[in-house]
Scaffold this motif. Structure first.
Motif, PDB file in Angstrom:
ATOM      1  N   GLU A  67     -14.070  70.239  30.237  1.00 22.31           N
ATOM      2  CA  GLU A  67     -15.381  69.589  30.199  1.00 22.31           C
ATOM      3  C   GLU A  67     -16.397  70.358  31.034  1.00 22.31           C
ATOM      4  O   GLU A  67     -16.177  70.580  32.223  1.00 22.31           O
ATOM      5  CB  GLU A  67     -15.236  68.181  30.791  1.00 22.31           C
ATOM      6  N   ALA A  68     -17.494  70.744  30.407  1.00 23.54           N
ATOM      7  CA  ALA A  68     -18.534  71.470  31.128  1.00 23.54           C
ATOM      8  C   ALA A  68     -19.874  71.264  30.449  1.00 23.54           C
ATOM      9  O   ALA A  68     -19.955  71.145  29.220  1.00 23.54           O
ATOM     10  CB  ALA A  68     -18.210  72.960  31.168  1.00 23.54           C
ATOM     11  N   ALA A  69     -20.919  71.208  31.260  1.00 28.67           N
ATOM     12  CA  ALA A  69     -22.280  71.140  30.727  1.00 28.67           C
ATOM     13  C   ALA A  69     -22.904  72.523  30.885  1.00 28.67           C
ATOM     14  O   ALA A  69     -22.292  73.423  31.462  1.00 28.67           O
ATOM     15  CB  ALA A  69     -23.075  70.103  31.504  1.00 28.67           C
ATOM     16  N   HIS A  70     -24.115  72.686  30.340  1.00 30.54           N
ATOM     17  CA  HIS A  70     -24.818  73.950  30.602  1.00 30.54           C
ATOM     18  C   HIS A  70     -26.279  73.682  30.915  1.00 30.54           C
ATOM     19  O   HIS A  70     -26.822  72.624  30.582  1.00 30.54           O
ATOM     20  CB  HIS A  70     -24.648  74.938  29.433  1.00 30.54           C
ATOM     21  N   LEU A  71     -26.848  74.635  31.609  1.00 30.75           N
ATOM     22  CA  LEU A  71     -28.257  74.559  31.993  1.00 30.75           C
ATOM     23  C   LEU A  71     -29.077  74.984  30.776  1.00 30.75           C
ATOM     24  O   LEU A  71     -29.078  76.166  30.403  1.00 30.75           O
ATOM     25  CB  LEU A  71     -28.483  75.490  33.193  1.00 30.75           C
ATOM     26  N   ARG A  72     -29.745  74.018  30.179  1.00 33.33           N
ATOM     27  CA  ARG A  72     -30.411  74.189  28.879  1.00 33.33           C
ATOM     28  C   ARG A  72     -31.292  75.433  28.788  1.00 33.33           C
ATOM     29  O   ARG A  72     -31.247  76.168  27.814  1.00 33.33           O
ATOM     30  CB  ARG A  72     -31.217  72.909  28.610  1.00 33.33           C
ATOM     31  N   HIS A  73     -32.121  75.674  29.809  1.00 32.87           N
ATOM     32  CA  HIS A  73     -33.062  76.799  29.724  1.00 32.87           C
ATOM     33  C   HIS A  73     -32.718  77.955  30.659  1.00 32.87           C
ATOM     34  O   HIS A  73     -33.511  78.879  30.806  1.00 32.87           O
ATOM     35  CB  HIS A  73     -34.487  76.317  29.997  1.00 32.87           C
ATOM     36  N   GLY A  74     -31.556  77.851  31.298  1.00 33.60           N
ATOM     37  CA  GLY A  74     -31.059  78.983  32.071  1.00 33.60           C
ATOM     38  C   GLY A  74     -31.760  79.260  33.397  1.00 33.60           C
ATOM     39  O   GLY A  74     -32.642  78.523  33.841  1.00 33.60           O
ATOM     40  N   PHE A  75     -31.311  80.353  33.988  1.00 34.88           N
ATOM     41  CA  PHE A  75     -31.780  80.727  35.324  1.00 34.88           C
ATOM     42  C   PHE A  75     -33.270  81.101  35.331  1.00 34.88           C
ATOM     43  O   PHE A  75     -33.966  80.861  36.312  1.00 34.88           O
ATOM     44  CB  PHE A  75     -30.939  81.913  35.819  1.00 34.88           C
ATOM     45  N   SER A  76     -33.754  81.695  34.258  1.00 37.13           N
ATOM     46  CA  SER A  76     -35.167  82.091  34.238  1.00 37.13           C
ATOM     47  C   SER A  76     -36.064  80.867  34.399  1.00 37.13           C
ATOM     48  O   SER A  76     -37.062  80.903  35.129  1.00 37.13           O
ATOM     49  CB  SER A  76     -35.506  82.854  32.948  1.00 37.13           C
ATOM     50  N   ASP A  77     -35.696  79.757  33.765  1.00 36.24           N
ATOM     51  CA  ASP A  77     -36.492  78.533  33.908  1.00 36.24           C
ATOM     52  C   ASP A  77     -36.285  77.917  35.292  1.00 36.24           C
ATOM     53  O   ASP A  77     -37.214  77.331  35.857  1.00 36.24           O
ATOM     54  CB  ASP A  77     -36.110  77.518  32.817  1.00 36.24           C
ATOM     55  N   TRP A  78     -35.076  78.071  35.822  1.00 35.84           N
ATOM     56  CA  TRP A  78     -34.782  77.620  37.190  1.00 35.84           C
ATOM     57  C   TRP A  78     -35.778  78.276  38.159  1.00 35.84           C
ATOM     58  O   TRP A  78     -36.364  77.613  39.013  1.00 35.84           O
ATOM     59  CB  TRP A  78     -33.342  77.996  37.535  1.00 35.84           C
ATOM     60  N   VAL A  79     -35.978  79.582  38.006  1.00 39.73           N
ATOM     61  CA  VAL A  79     -36.908  80.316  38.875  1.00 39.73           C
ATOM     62  C   VAL A  79     -38.334  79.824  38.629  1.00 39.73           C
ATOM     63  O   VAL A  79     -39.078  79.541  39.570  1.00 39.73           O
ATOM     64  CB  VAL A  79     -36.792  81.841  38.613  1.00 39.73           C
ATOM     65  N   ARG A  80     -38.698  79.706  37.348  1.00 41.62           N
ATOM     66  CA  ARG A  80     -40.055  79.241  36.994  1.00 41.62           C
ATOM     67  C   ARG A  80     -40.368  77.886  37.603  1.00 41.62           C
ATOM     68  O   ARG A  80     -41.474  77.627  38.044  1.00 41.62           O
ATOM     69  CB  ARG A  80     -40.175  79.119  35.470  1.00 41.62           C
ATOM     70  N   LYS A  81     -39.366  77.010  37.634  1.00 42.30           N
ATOM     71  CA  LYS A  81     -39.607  75.637  38.113  1.00 42.30           C
ATOM     72  C   LYS A  81     -39.430  75.511  39.627  1.00 42.30           C
ATOM     73  O   LYS A  81     -39.444  74.410  40.166  1.00 42.30           O
ATOM     74  CB  LYS A  81     -38.646  74.681  37.404  1.00 42.30           C
ATOM     75  N   GLY A  82     -39.216  76.635  40.323  1.00 35.50           N
ATOM     76  CA  GLY A  82     -39.144  76.600  41.788  1.00 35.50           C
ATOM     77  C   GLY A  82     -37.783  76.248  42.352  1.00 35.50           C
ATOM     78  O   GLY A  82     -37.691  75.877  43.534  1.00 35.50           O
TER      79      GLY A  82
END
Ligand SMILES: O=S(=O)([O-])[S-]
Length: 137
Positions: A110-125
């Motif tokens: 069982e695993a989820a994933h980060l929908r928009h990835g690390f690039s969006d992580w950076v964009r969103k602070g």
């Protein structure tokens, strides 16, 4: 000689994967940072991690080792994947991690994933840590 036509596209594969896996939005993932039961698993390659930074505390599992590291019957099994924790896989933009989460689902992991990835992580602070390149011996 002409190349044989593919039977699918990567876009179709990602779309099919996304339809059957758990997706986490970036804002929700950032809010989960303090959850000790949660492990962010970074499947990007080491060069991406060194160039762009990492989610603090994330575990690096190169995509090529995925099946081997989560399977307790494999000689390459990694203990972290035997822990009773919640796993959120991520890549740069969410494509590789979608395919990986679907593959893990096929294995019964069982695993989820980060929908928009690390690039969006950076964009969103979201917090980012730098990785020092490994010294070569
Ligand atoms: O696989 S990717 O979304 O990081 S390009």
């Amino acid at each position: 000689m002409p190349r044989p036509a593919l039977t699918t596209t990567v876009a179709a594969m990602v779309e099919a994967a996304r339809a059957r896996i758990e997706e986490i939005e970036t804002e929700d993932a950032i809010a989960m940072m303090e959850d000790a039961d949660l492990v962010f698993v970074d499947i990007r390659d080491i060069r991406e991690r060194q160039r762009d930074g990492v989610i603090p505390g994330s575990f690096h599992c190169p995509r090529g080792m995925l099946e081997f590291w989560v399977d307790p019957a494999s000689p390459y099994f990694k203990e972290v994947f035997g822990q009773d924790r919640r796993f959120v896989f991520h890549c740069a933009s969410g494509w590789r991690s979608a395919l990986s989460a679907a593959l893990l689902q096929d294995m019964g992991f069982e695993a989820a994933h980060l929908r928009h990835g690390f690039s969006d992580w950076v964009r969103k602070g979201g917090p980012v840590e730098s990785l020092e390149p490994r010294a070569r011996g």
